[in-house]
Design an enzyme around this catalytic site. Structure first.
Site, PDB file in Angstrom:
ATOM      1  N   GLU A 132      35.760  -7.476   9.909  1.00 51.15           N
ATOM      2  CA  GLU A 132      35.412  -6.102  10.270  1.00 51.15           C
ATOM      3  C   GLU A 132      34.775  -5.334   9.105  1.00 51.15           C
ATOM      4  O   GLU A 132      33.746  -4.675   9.266  1.00 51.15           O
ATOM      5  CB  GLU A 132      36.658  -5.354  10.763  1.00 51.15           C
ATOM      6  CG  GLU A 132      37.334  -5.976  11.973  1.00 51.15           C
ATOM      7  CD  GLU A 132      36.474  -5.977  13.223  1.00 51.15           C
ATOM      8  OE1 GLU A 132      35.450  -5.263  13.258  1.00 51.15           O
ATOM      9  OE2 GLU A 132      36.807  -6.709  14.176  1.00 51.15           O
ATOM     10  N   HIS A 154      30.906  -6.892   9.793  1.00 51.51           N
ATOM     11  CA  HIS A 154      30.194  -5.830  10.517  1.00 51.51           C
ATOM     12  C   HIS A 154      29.782  -4.674   9.604  1.00 51.51           C
ATOM     13  O   HIS A 154      28.876  -3.909   9.936  1.00 51.51           O
ATOM     14  CB  HIS A 154      31.074  -5.296  11.648  1.00 51.51           C
ATOM     15  CG  HIS A 154      31.333  -6.291  12.732  1.00 51.51           C
ATOM     16  ND1 HIS A 154      30.356  -7.102  13.262  1.00 51.51           N
ATOM     17  CD2 HIS A 154      32.483  -6.615  13.395  1.00 51.51           C
ATOM     18  CE1 HIS A 154      30.876  -7.868  14.197  1.00 51.51           C
ATOM     19  NE2 HIS A 154      32.166  -7.596  14.298  1.00 51.51           N
ATOM     20  N   GLU A 192      28.671 -11.376  16.010  1.00 54.61           N
ATOM     21  CA  GLU A 192      30.037 -11.865  15.834  1.00 54.61           C
ATOM     22  C   GLU A 192      30.048 -13.133  14.987  1.00 54.61           C
ATOM     23  O   GLU A 192      30.938 -13.324  14.148  1.00 54.61           O
ATOM     24  CB  GLU A 192      30.696 -12.121  17.191  1.00 54.61           C
ATOM     25  CG  GLU A 192      30.959 -10.872  18.014  1.00 54.61           C
ATOM     26  CD  GLU A 192      31.822  -9.843  17.300  1.00 54.61           C
ATOM     27  OE1 GLU A 192      32.632 -10.225  16.426  1.00 54.61           O
ATOM     28  OE2 GLU A 192      31.682  -8.655  17.603  1.00 54.61           O
TER      29      GLU A 192
END
Length: 692
Positions: free
Chosen positions: A443, A447, A493
């Site tokens: 995360e 990302h 992802e």
């Protein structure tokens, strides 16, 4: 396994209460509890938007399950169901309950993880016998309406209708094509209309109607005359889900009374504007306020967030998160955030492909009270608006009680498939720690990284236009999702998963102690089990590959399969099997490859390539490369049958409800939890009183 068995609802799935009572009761004031309560109600009021995006029949099946529960006088446990139903045998009652539980857990009759349809294991005639025995006209009529669609497996995956698949993002539009959807989306984008809260209908005359979710029916775009390149008119109809969105607005208006600061006030007011009018621009502004609301005691994020399930990859699915901060766990993540820049410099790409300045996000560990959606993730990195992330930052959220959720009374002893016997106990011992580390890196540093080199306005660039290394870029009004389309979710992802495993293996000595793993042998075990978990995830991901449609049904699993294949080709592990049906298939890792840079170099090559393609908007080469990496050749496809035979059902998470008791200033909030059973899941939804 027969073709029909592939579609049966899970049997003996672990059912877990997602407990949040301790942290809810520890909130410092009753006002915070009321704030959380009304945000939760607003979140659940969007349930029909989830159901409506999955399939045409899902809203009616939802109502049917709850009507049956009411007719039976609200059984609280499976045993109560068994004692009240006499028309069918015990096995068939359990089959019905398993289907109902899985439907509610996924908010629709397609799996949120895999997008595959599921049907009841109870035969159609037996279910009809049960329905008739209830002697309730409303239930009988509703069942007759959905009976065939409940059992129909002809469209077993979500996707574009032209590919023989199913979606309700384009309702009553069986003849709509991917090309037509993309054409409409390009017109919307060129007029700065965001598509996340929309669905599209193709009309009989060839024109299109864009449905916009909102409480009000006023058309915000009535001044526009939009036409597709081939001359078909685009109309707008606001008020999709108007009844439910009016309730969302009502509950957010109540929540507004209990905000803790001016930033939260701005946030909730923008939510109200967005869900009342249908303005996605208001929602984007709400996310700026959300990023600025630093470490609130009650965290929430509500709206059309993730775009995985829209075949075009741009329309969002309704989500509503409400959670309380776990301060002890959050301290670890804060330390990781403070050192994030150091880890970013170790990632395998040139700084021109990275943000000019890393804006440290708010990284918190939360205990989920409410997650209204088709599935509950273990971690979140939002908002998904690229310009908000670049200019204002983002938040990382680790959902602690999801990570640690395990049933109190497991239905059977757990055996981890496809791994060596010597790894069984080590896998079970370290998997929760590995998962937390993986999610944290995924995360924050997955990302949270990647500069999108962009022409921000005509002739104005956020990069050096004379740099010959950048040969392509994002044009004005283009976004990552709009350029990479239906594959954007899976591609991203995969990139985030690569970042996580790459850093775990490249720098365990500096990274793992931040997250509480200080012992040298434990660090080696984390490296080993994290790699094994990724490889195994890639292998069992074959469940979500449809060999006939040549389509992946789950973006995370497509990415994990590609990573597995990369490590396999690099010699990091091998498959061992001696039986023709591969029933003894085992993953055997060459542990030396984790320490001699073989694994790191293989991961780094894959990661840097897809990262640069993303950074430079190079869709053609990027997708060609990624789809080749995630292509299932026969060498791997041959294992799919044993993967399906050995597949284990996913956990089903039962969430608590909150209720206001009393009136006015003397009122309090009660939190109610439920039995860890299929009946407990149904009762939890029944008591939410979701009506539409």
């Amino acid at each position: 396994m027969s073709s029909l068995e592939l579609f049966y609802a899970d049997s003996e799935a672990p059912i877990v209460l997602l407990s949040a009572k301790k942290h809810f009761e520890q909130l410092s004031s009753s006002n915070l509890q009321k704030y959380a309560h009304f945000l939760s109600r607003a979140s659940y009021n969007g349930s029909k938007a989830i159901l409506d995006s999955v399939s045409k029949e899902s809203p009616d099946i939802f109502k049917l399950i709850l009507l049956i529960h009411k007719q039976l006088d609200e059984p609280k446990t499976n045993q109560e169901y068994l004692s009240k139903i006499k028309s069918i045998d015990e096995e068939n009652i359990i089959y019905y309950l398993e289907y109902a539980c899985q439907f509610l857990d996924n908010m629709g009759n397609y799996k949120s993880f895999g997008d595959r349809k599921f049907i009841p294991k109870i035969k159609k005639q037996d279910l009809k016998t049960f329905i008739n025995s209830l002697e309730n006209e409303e239930i009988s009529e509703l069942y007759s309406k959905v009976e065939d669609s409940i059992y129909d497996t002809s469209k077993g995956l979500l996707g574009f209708p032209e590919n023989g698949l199913s979606t309700n993002y384009y309702p009553d539009s069986e003849n709509i094509t991917k090309e037509e959807v993309n054409a409409v989306d390009k017109v919307l984008a060129s007029n700065e209309i965001m598509p996340e809260n929309t669905r599209i209908i193709k009309n009989k005359d060839g024109s299109f109607t864009v449905l916009v979710s909102s409480a009000d029916s006023k058309n915000l775009y009535e001044h526009l005359n939009l036409i597709t390149p081939d001359g078909h008119k685009i109309n707008f109809k606001f008020g999709d889900h108007s009844q439910e969105f009016s309730k969302i607005v009502e509950n957010l208006t109540h929540a507004l009374i209990y905000v803790s600061n001016p930033t939260q006030k701005n946030l909730i007011e923008l939510y109200i504007e967005s869900f009342k009018t249908g303005s996605m621009k208001a929602h984007k502004l709400s996310q700026i306020e959300w990023v600025k609301d630093f470490k609130p005691e009650v965290e929430s994020n509500i709206g059309f967030i993730e775009t995985y399930r829209d075949p075009a990859g741009v329309r969002g699915e309704w989500e509503g998160l409400v959670a309380m901060v776990n301060h002890e766990r959050t301290k670890k993540f804060t330390d990781l955030v403070n050192q994030a820049s150091k880890f970013i410099t170790q990632l395998p790409w040139d700084p021109i492909y990275e943000k000019d300045k890393f804006t440290p996000p708010d990284f918190t560990s939360l205990e989920v009270l409410t997650f209204s959606g088709s599935g509950v993730p273990a971690g979140i990195n939002i908002p998904n608006y690229d310009d908000v992330r670049l200019n204002y930052g983002f938040k990382n959220v680790s959902l602690g009680n999801v990570l640690s959720a395990n049933p109190k009374n497991p239905k059977k002893e757990e055996i981890i498939t496809f791994i060596e016997n010597k790894d069984q106990q080590k896998f079970k011992k370290f998997r929760d720690d590995c998962f937390e580390v993986q999610v944290s890196y995924h995360e924050l540093l997955g990302h949270g990284t990647c500069k999108l080199n962009t022409e921000v306005a005509v002739g104005e660039y956020n990069f050096d236009k004379n740099d010959e290394r950048i040969k392509s870029w994002y044009k004005p009004n283009e976004t990552w999702s709009s350029v990479f389309g239906e594959y954007a979710g899976s591609y991203e992802e995969c990139r985030a998963e690569l970042v996580a495993l790459y850093l775990i293996l490249k720098d365990p000595v500096n990274g793992l102690p931040i997250l509480g793993i200080t012992d040298e042998q434990d660090q080696k075990d984390i490296m080993y089990i994290a790699t094994l978990m990724m490889i195994r995830a890639g292998l069992i991901g074959l469940e979500f590959w449809d060999p006939e449609a040549k389509k992946w049904g789950q973006p995370h699993m497509q990415g994990r399969f590609a990573i597995m294949k990369q490590l396999h080709k690099a010699g990091v592990f091998k498959f061992e099997t001696s039986k023709s049906d591969f029933s003894d298939l085992t993953i055997v890792i060459d542990e030396s490859k984790l320490y001699d840079n073989t694994a790191v170099e293989a991961l780094g090559e894959f990661l840097s390539t897809i990262h640069i393609y993303k950074s430079t908007a190079n869709k053609v080469e990027g997708l060609k490369y990624y789809l080749d990496k995630s292509n299932v050749e026969e060498d791997y496809g041959k294992f799919r049958d044993i993967v399906l035979k050995e597949k284990k059902p996913r956990k089903k998470l039962i969430q608590a409800n909150t209720f206001i008791r009393g009136d006015g200033d003397d009122s309090t909030v009660e939190l109610v939890e439920y039995d860890e059973s299929e009946a407990g899941m149904i009762q939890s939804f029944f008591e939410r009183d979701i009506q539409f």
